[in-house]
Design an enzyme around this catalytic site. Structure first.
Site, short mmCIF file in Angstrom:
data_model
loop_
_atom_site.label_atom_id
_atom_site.label_comp_id
_atom_site.label_asym_id
_atom_site.label_seq_id
_atom_site.Cartn_x
_atom_site.Cartn_y
_atom_site.Cartn_z
N HIS A 20 0.83 -1.19 0.00
CA HIS A 20 0.00 0.00 0.00
C HIS A 20 0.87 1.24 0.00
O HIS A 20 2.09 1.17 0.20
CB HIS A 20 -0.98 0.00 1.19
CG HIS A 20 -0.34 0.07 2.53
ND1 HIS A 20 0.50 -0.91 3.01
CD2 HIS A 20 -0.44 0.99 3.54
CE1 HIS A 20 0.90 -0.59 4.24
NE2 HIS A 20 0.35 0.56 4.57
N HIS A 22 1.57 3.80 1.87
CA HIS A 22 2.05 4.52 3.05
C HIS A 22 3.58 4.49 2.98
O HIS A 22 4.17 3.47 2.60
CB HIS A 22 1.57 3.86 4.35
CG HIS A 22 0.18 4.30 4.74
ND1 HIS A 22 -0.62 3.56 5.57
CD2 HIS A 22 -0.52 5.43 4.42
CE1 HIS A 22 -1.78 4.20 5.74
NE2 HIS A 22 -1.74 5.33 5.05
N ASP A 24 6.12 4.10 4.86
CA ASP A 24 6.99 3.06 5.44
C ASP A 24 6.98 1.79 4.59
O ASP A 24 7.74 0.86 4.86
CB ASP A 24 6.61 2.76 6.90
CG ASP A 24 5.15 2.42 7.11
OD1 ASP A 24 4.30 2.98 6.39
OD2 ASP A 24 4.85 1.61 7.99
N HIS A 25 6.12 1.74 3.56
CA HIS A 25 6.03 0.53 2.73
C HIS A 25 6.48 0.75 1.29
O HIS A 25 6.63 -0.22 0.57
CB HIS A 25 4.60 -0.01 2.75
CG HIS A 25 4.19 -0.45 4.12
ND1 HIS A 25 4.25 -1.75 4.52
CD2 HIS A 25 3.78 0.27 5.20
CE1 HIS A 25 3.87 -1.84 5.79
NE2 HIS A 25 3.59 -0.62 6.22
ZN LIG Z 1 2.93 0.49 7.88
ZN LIG Z 2 -0.06 1.61 6.46
#
Ligand SMILES: [Zn+2]
Ligand SMILES: [Zn+2]
Length: 267
Positions: A20, A22, A24-25
């Site tokens: 997804h 976000h 951090d990904h």
């Molecule tokens: Zn995350």
């Molecule tokens: Zn997330």
């Protein structure tokens, strides 16, 4: 940087599967794609992720931030992609398949299962010799599952020299998500379930409202899915020491393991 630290090769990387959008990904993605361009990658790369990821990379390219001189085959999914199906196959090679299902997060998020195909049974060389099969190409034909004819007219079936088929190994990757039936479906019978465990059960309401899982919930998912092993990760930075998360998971799923950077798991 982690690929280099782990001693892995960029050239062996065939596909990238993004959960997804976000930070951090997926913030590492442009750097990774650029590094592979600098490494003179020529082989095509499969990239799978949520809708918007193609536009994001196009924009970086247009602004001359990202240079990618090898083909990237992008497959994007939105909610509508799962109106008439539960699961989509996003990668298939002779050895592996990858399937995806939508999870339940604050924004659209995908979980994945990477599965090795069933492997043929072990070839019994002794038995083959007893049957008078000359070593060489006929061994290979049998190993590939074809029956063969011998000069004396006998026909040998693969089952006469092969052990039972060996099930392929599999891993499910479920983050970020609150507990959901698709995570359990992806994890059904896998060797390893990698599941997020952002909070302890004390903060279950917070977990639910932010679209995350507690360590207990991740362990319940592993148990419900019949996963053989559970690896928890994605701990909130409020836990300077993540041990309570592991203890909570182990109360439900005793073999649970806690992920650490550059950890190696053999199975
Ligand atoms: Zn995350
Ligand atoms: Zn997330």
């Amino acid at each position: 940087m982690q690929v280099v630290r782990a001693g892995l090769s960029f050239h062996r990387l065939a596909g990238i599967f993004i959960t997804h959008l976000h930070g951090d990904h997926f913030n590492g993605l442009p750097g990774l794609l650029s590094t592979m361009a600098l490494e003179r990658r020529e082989a095509p790369l499969t990239l799978v992720g949520p809708a918007g990821i193609g536009e994001y990379l196009d924009t970086l390219g247009r602004l001359r931030i990202l240079f990618c001189n090898y083909p990237v085959q992008i497959t994007q999914f939105g909610v509508e992609a799962f109106c008439d199906r539960e699961e989509a196959e996003v990668y298939a090679s002779a050895r592996f398949t990858v399937v995806t299902r939508p999870l339940e997060h604050r924004i659209f998020s995908l979980g994945y299962r990477i599965a090795e195909r069933t492997r043929p049974g072990r070839f019994n060389v002794e038995r083959a010799r007893e049957l008078g099969i000359p070593s060489g190409p006929l061994f290979g034909r049998l190993q590939a599952g074809h029956s063969i004819g011998l000069p004396d007219g006998r026909v040998i079936e693969p089952s006469e020299v092969l052990g039972p088929p060996r099930p392929g190994r599999s891993v499910a990757y479920c983050l970020d998500t609150r507990p959901c039936s698709n995570a359990t479906a992806l994890a059904r019978g896998v060797d390893w379930l990698i599941h997020e465990a952002t909070y302890t059960e004390e903060l279950v309401d917070e977990a639910n409202s932010y679209g995350h899982s507690t360590a207990r919930q991740s362990a319940e998912a592993a148990r419900a899915a019949g996963a053989r092993n559970l690896l928890i990760t994605h701990f909130s930075s409020r836990y300077a020491d993540p041990l309570p998360l592991l203890e909570e998971a182990r109360a439900i799923f005793p073999g649970a393991t806690m992920a650490e950077d550059l950890m190696v798991i053999e199975f």
